[in-house]
Motif scaffolding. Structure first.
Motif, PDB file in Angstrom:
ATOM      1  N   UNK A  48       0.862  -1.225   0.047  1.00  0.00           N
ATOM      2  CA  UNK A  48       0.188   0.116   0.136  1.00  0.00           C
ATOM      3  C   UNK A  48       0.941   1.330  -0.059  1.00  0.00           C
ATOM      4  N   UNK A  49       0.992   2.215  -0.960  1.00  0.00           N
ATOM      5  CA  UNK A  49       1.592   3.154  -1.293  1.00  0.00           C
ATOM      6  C   UNK A  49       0.844   4.269  -1.807  1.00  0.00           C
ATOM      7  N   UNK A  50       1.108   5.601  -1.701  1.00  0.00           N
ATOM      8  CA  UNK A  50       0.566   6.595  -2.243  1.00  0.00           C
ATOM      9  C   UNK A  50       1.664   7.554  -2.628  1.00  0.00           C
ATOM     10  N   UNK A  51       1.414   8.447  -3.863  1.00  0.00           N
ATOM     11  CA  UNK A  51       2.545   9.177  -4.317  1.00  0.00           C
ATOM     12  C   UNK A  51       2.495  10.436  -3.432  1.00  0.00           C
ATOM     13  N   UNK A  52       3.815  11.046  -3.331  1.00  0.00           N
ATOM     14  CA  UNK A  52       3.797  12.280  -2.541  1.00  0.00           C
ATOM     15  C   UNK A  52       3.559  13.512  -3.505  1.00  0.00           C
ATOM     16  N   UNK A  53       3.143  14.534  -2.957  1.00  0.00           N
ATOM     17  CA  UNK A  53       2.791  15.738  -3.595  1.00  0.00           C
ATOM     18  C   UNK A  53       4.005  16.228  -4.095  1.00  0.00           C
ATOM     19  N   UNK A  54       3.670  17.131  -5.384  1.00  0.00           N
ATOM     20  CA  UNK A  54       4.844  17.834  -6.014  1.00  0.00           C
ATOM     21  C   UNK A  54       5.687  16.949  -6.766  1.00  0.00           C
ATOM     22  N   UNK A  55       4.873  16.243  -7.961  1.00  0.00           N
ATOM     23  CA  UNK A  55       5.765  15.372  -8.938  1.00  0.00           C
ATOM     24  C   UNK A  55       6.331  16.507  -9.826  1.00  0.00           C
ATOM     25  N   UNK A  56       7.375  16.244 -10.474  1.00  0.00           N
ATOM     26  CA  UNK A  56       8.149  17.098 -11.740  1.00  0.00           C
ATOM     27  C   UNK A  56       7.057  17.568 -12.539  1.00  0.00           C
ATOM     28  N   UNK A  57       7.173  18.982 -12.793  1.00  0.00           N
ATOM     29  CA  UNK A  57       6.372  19.743 -13.586  1.00  0.00           C
ATOM     30  C   UNK A  57       6.500  19.134 -14.918  1.00  0.00           C
ATOM     31  N   UNK A  58       5.345  19.254 -15.931  1.00  0.00           N
ATOM     32  CA  UNK A  58       5.288  18.475 -17.169  1.00  0.00           C
ATOM     33  C   UNK A  58       6.297  19.149 -17.883  1.00  0.00           C
ATOM     34  N   UNK A  59       6.758  20.143 -18.069  1.00  0.00           N
ATOM     35  CA  UNK A  59       7.659  20.960 -18.960  1.00  0.00           C
ATOM     36  C   UNK A  59       9.245  20.527 -18.574  1.00  0.00           C
ATOM     37  N   UNK A  60       9.107  20.521 -17.292  1.00  0.00           N
ATOM     38  CA  UNK A  60      10.627  19.891 -16.770  1.00  0.00           C
ATOM     39  C   UNK A  60      10.682  18.458 -17.088  1.00  0.00           C
ATOM     40  N   UNK A  61       9.869  17.661 -16.820  1.00  0.00           N
ATOM     41  CA  UNK A  61       9.656  16.450 -17.214  1.00  0.00           C
ATOM     42  C   UNK A  61       9.936  15.927 -18.737  1.00  0.00           C
ATOM     43  N   UNK A  62       9.499  16.768 -19.482  1.00  0.00           N
ATOM     44  CA  UNK A  62       9.742  16.726 -20.917  1.00  0.00           C
ATOM     45  C   UNK A  62      11.081  16.936 -21.300  1.00  0.00           C
ATOM     46  N   UNK A  63      11.799  17.741 -20.496  1.00  0.00           N
ATOM     47  CA  UNK A  63      13.323  18.056 -21.004  1.00  0.00           C
ATOM     48  C   UNK A  63      14.186  16.732 -20.315  1.00  0.00           C
ATOM     49  N   UNK A  64      13.674  15.875 -19.601  1.00  0.00           N
ATOM     50  CA  UNK A  64      14.254  15.026 -19.333  1.00  0.00           C
ATOM     51  C   UNK A  64      14.404  14.512 -17.610  1.00  0.00           C
ATOM     52  N   UNK A  65      13.788  15.190 -16.564  1.00  0.00           N
ATOM     53  CA  UNK A  65      13.583  14.911 -15.175  1.00  0.00           C
ATOM     54  C   UNK A  65      12.735  13.994 -15.228  1.00  0.00           C
ATOM     55  N   UNK A  66      12.973  12.955 -14.298  1.00  0.00           N
ATOM     56  CA  UNK A  66      12.163  12.075 -13.643  1.00  0.00           C
ATOM     57  C   UNK A  66      11.007  12.539 -13.193  1.00  0.00           C
ATOM     58  N   UNK A  67       9.695  11.740 -13.169  1.00  0.00           N
ATOM     59  CA  UNK A  67       8.529  12.256 -12.637  1.00  0.00           C
ATOM     60  C   UNK A  67       8.916  12.310 -11.146  1.00  0.00           C
ATOM     61  N   UNK A  68       9.364  11.504 -10.591  1.00  0.00           N
ATOM     62  CA  UNK A  68       9.897  11.312  -9.004  1.00  0.00           C
ATOM     63  C   UNK A  68      11.104  10.754  -8.947  1.00  0.00           C
ATOM     64  N   UNK A  69      12.181  11.898  -8.586  1.00  0.00           N
ATOM     65  CA  UNK A  69      13.478  11.184  -8.532  1.00  0.00           C
ATOM     66  C   UNK A  69      13.546   9.677  -7.421  1.00  0.00           C
ATOM     67  N   UNK A  70      14.242   9.143  -7.566  1.00  0.00           N
ATOM     68  CA  UNK A  70      14.335   7.881  -6.878  1.00  0.00           C
ATOM     69  C   UNK A  70      14.519   7.785  -5.348  1.00  0.00           C
ATOM     70  N   UNK A  71      15.142   9.055  -5.070  1.00  0.00           N
ATOM     71  CA  UNK A  71      15.480   9.030  -3.518  1.00  0.00           C
ATOM     72  C   UNK A  71      14.132   9.497  -2.576  1.00  0.00           C
ATOM     73  N   UNK A  72      13.010  10.075  -3.668  1.00  0.00           N
ATOM     74  CA  UNK A  72      11.718  10.567  -3.062  1.00  0.00           C
ATOM     75  C   UNK A  72      10.787   9.284  -3.000  1.00  0.00           C
ATOM     76  N   UNK A  73      11.274   8.165  -3.601  1.00  0.00           N
ATOM     77  CA  UNK A  73      10.200   6.942  -3.813  1.00  0.00           C
ATOM     78  C   UNK A  73       9.782   6.567  -2.309  1.00  0.00           C
ATOM     79  N   UNK A  74       8.298   6.445  -1.902  1.00  0.00           N
ATOM     80  CA  UNK A  74       7.901   5.934  -0.884  1.00  0.00           C
ATOM     81  C   UNK A  74       7.690   4.557  -0.756  1.00  0.00           C
ATOM     82  N   UNK A  75       7.790   3.936   0.089  1.00  0.00           N
ATOM     83  CA  UNK A  75       7.896   2.565   0.068  1.00  0.00           C
ATOM     84  C   UNK A  75       7.105   1.750   1.151  1.00  0.00           C
TER      85      UNK A  75
END
Length: 293
Positions: A48-75
Motif C-alpha cells: 500500500x503506497x501513495x504518491x507524494x505531492x509535488x511531482x516533477x512539472x510537465x515541462x521539466x519532465x519533458x526535458x528529461x527529469x524523472x517524474x519522481x527522483x528515486x530518492x523520493x520514492x515512498x515504500x
C-alpha cells in the motif's frame, strides 16, 4: 491499474518452466530465483503506497527529469520488512555462500550494526559506498546485502511506478535513456509489437518504457555507425547492443515471432551467455542484474 496476482503468477510459472530446461542454469540457483520472484509477487499484492505531492512539472519532465527522483520514492515499510525476513530465511536455508551471507547478516542485526531502514534509504539514494562497505564485510557473498535489500523493496517500487504510469503518456517515446519515472538506468531491453518498438526495463522500479530504437541509453549516442549488435549461437531471441562511444552494452530480447514468455528480470538470467561474450569484447554493463551479479 489493479495488480493481477494470478495473471502474474501464470506468466512467472511459464517462464520458470522454460528456464528449467536450460542446462547452464544451476538448479539450486534457479530455485532461489523462483522462490524470490514468487515472494515478491505475493508482497506486491499487499503493498500500500501513495504518491507524494509535488511531482516533477510537465515541462521539466519533458526535458528529461524523472517524474519522481528515486530518492523520493515512498515504500511500504511493513511489507518490505516482512519480505526481507522471508528472503533472509530463504537464503539461510539455501546453503553455500548465500547461507554464509545470511548468517553474517543475522549477527549484524543482533548486534544492531545493520538497519533495514538505513539500507533502504541507501538504495534509494544510490549510495554505492554503503553497499561497498557491506561487500567488504562479507567477501564470501559481496552482493548479498544489496540483493536482499533491493529484492525486498521491489514490490513497493513497482507499485509506485504503476501509479506514476497514470501520470504520463506511456505510449510515447521517451527520448532519454534513464527511466522516466525514477531516473535510474535500464536493466535490459525488448522489442515488441510488429513494428519492433524498443522498450527498456528500469533497473530499480522495473517500469518498461518505450525508447528510441537507435540510441545508447547510457551516453545518448545516436550515430548508427557507433551502435552495433551481435547475437550468440544457440541463444535465439536475444541480442547484445553495444556502443562504441561509451563501451557499454545492453541485452535485448525479441520474442515477437516466438511462443515465449517474457519476464525482463528472468530474460536477463536466461541470456547470461551474452554477458560473457560482451565482456570478452571489452564492453561493460552499467547496471547489476536483479540477482546480484
Amino acid at each position: 491499474m489493479n495488480f493481477d496476482l494470478e495473471k502474474e503468477r501464470r506468466g512467472l510459472d511459464r517462464k520458470l518452466e522454460a528456464l528449467r530446461k536450460k542446462e547452464f542454469i544451476p538448479a539450486a540457483l534457479l530455485d532461489i530465483v523462483a522462490r524470490t520472484a514468487q515472494l515478491q509477487l505475493e508482497a506486491r499484492a499487499k503493498v500500500q503506497v501513495t504518491l507524494p505531492a509535488g511531482l516533477t512539472a510537465a515541462d521539466t519532465h519533458a526535458q528529461g527529469a524523472p517524474l519522481l527522483p528515486r530518492e523520493h520514492f515512498p515504500y511500504d515499510k511493513a511489507v518490505t520488512a516482512e519480505t526481507f525476513g522471508k528472503l533472509l530465511a530463504l537464503m539461510a536455508a539455501s546453503g553455500g555462500s548465500m547461507a554464509a551471507g545470511a548468517q553474517a547478516l543475522h549477527k549484524a542485526l543482533e548486534a544492531r550494526e545493520f538497519s533495514l531502514e538505513e539500507a533502504c534509504s541507501a538504495l534509494l539514494q544510490d549510495d554505492q559506498l554503503f553497499f561497498a562497505d557491506w561487500s567488504a564485510r562479507m567477501p564470501e557473498a559481496p552482493s548479498f546485502v544489496r540483493f536482499l535489500v533491493q529484492g525486498s523493496m521491489v514490490p513497493s517500487l513497482m507499485a509506485v511506478s504503476d501509479l506514476l504510469a497514470q501520470q504520463r503518456d506511456t505510449a510515447s517515446v521517451w527520448a532519454h535513456g534513464h527511466c522516466p519515472h525514477c531516473g535510474s538506468m535500464p536493466l535490459v531491453a525488448s522489442l515488441k509489437q510488429k513494428e519492433g518498438f524498443r522498450y527498456l526495463t528500469c533497473s530499480l522500479c522495473r517500469h518498461e518504457y518505450r525508447a528510441k530504437r537507435l540510441q545508447c541509453p547510457f551516453c545518448g549516442e545516436d550515430d548508427h555507425k557507433k551502435l552495433e549488435y551481435f547475437k550468440a549461437e544457440g541463444e535465439p531471441g536475444f541480442e547484445v547492443h553495444v556502443c562504441r562511444s561509451c563501451h557499454c552494452y545492453l541485452k535485448t530480447s525479441d520474442f515477437r515471432e516466438m511462443d515465449r514468455q517474457s519476464v525482463p528480470v528472468l530474460d536477463d538470467l536466461e541470456s547470461l551467455a551474452l554477458d560473457i561474450l560482451a565482456r570478452e569484447q571489452g564492453f561493460v554493463r552499467p547496471t547489476q542484474s536483479a540477482w546480484g551479479f
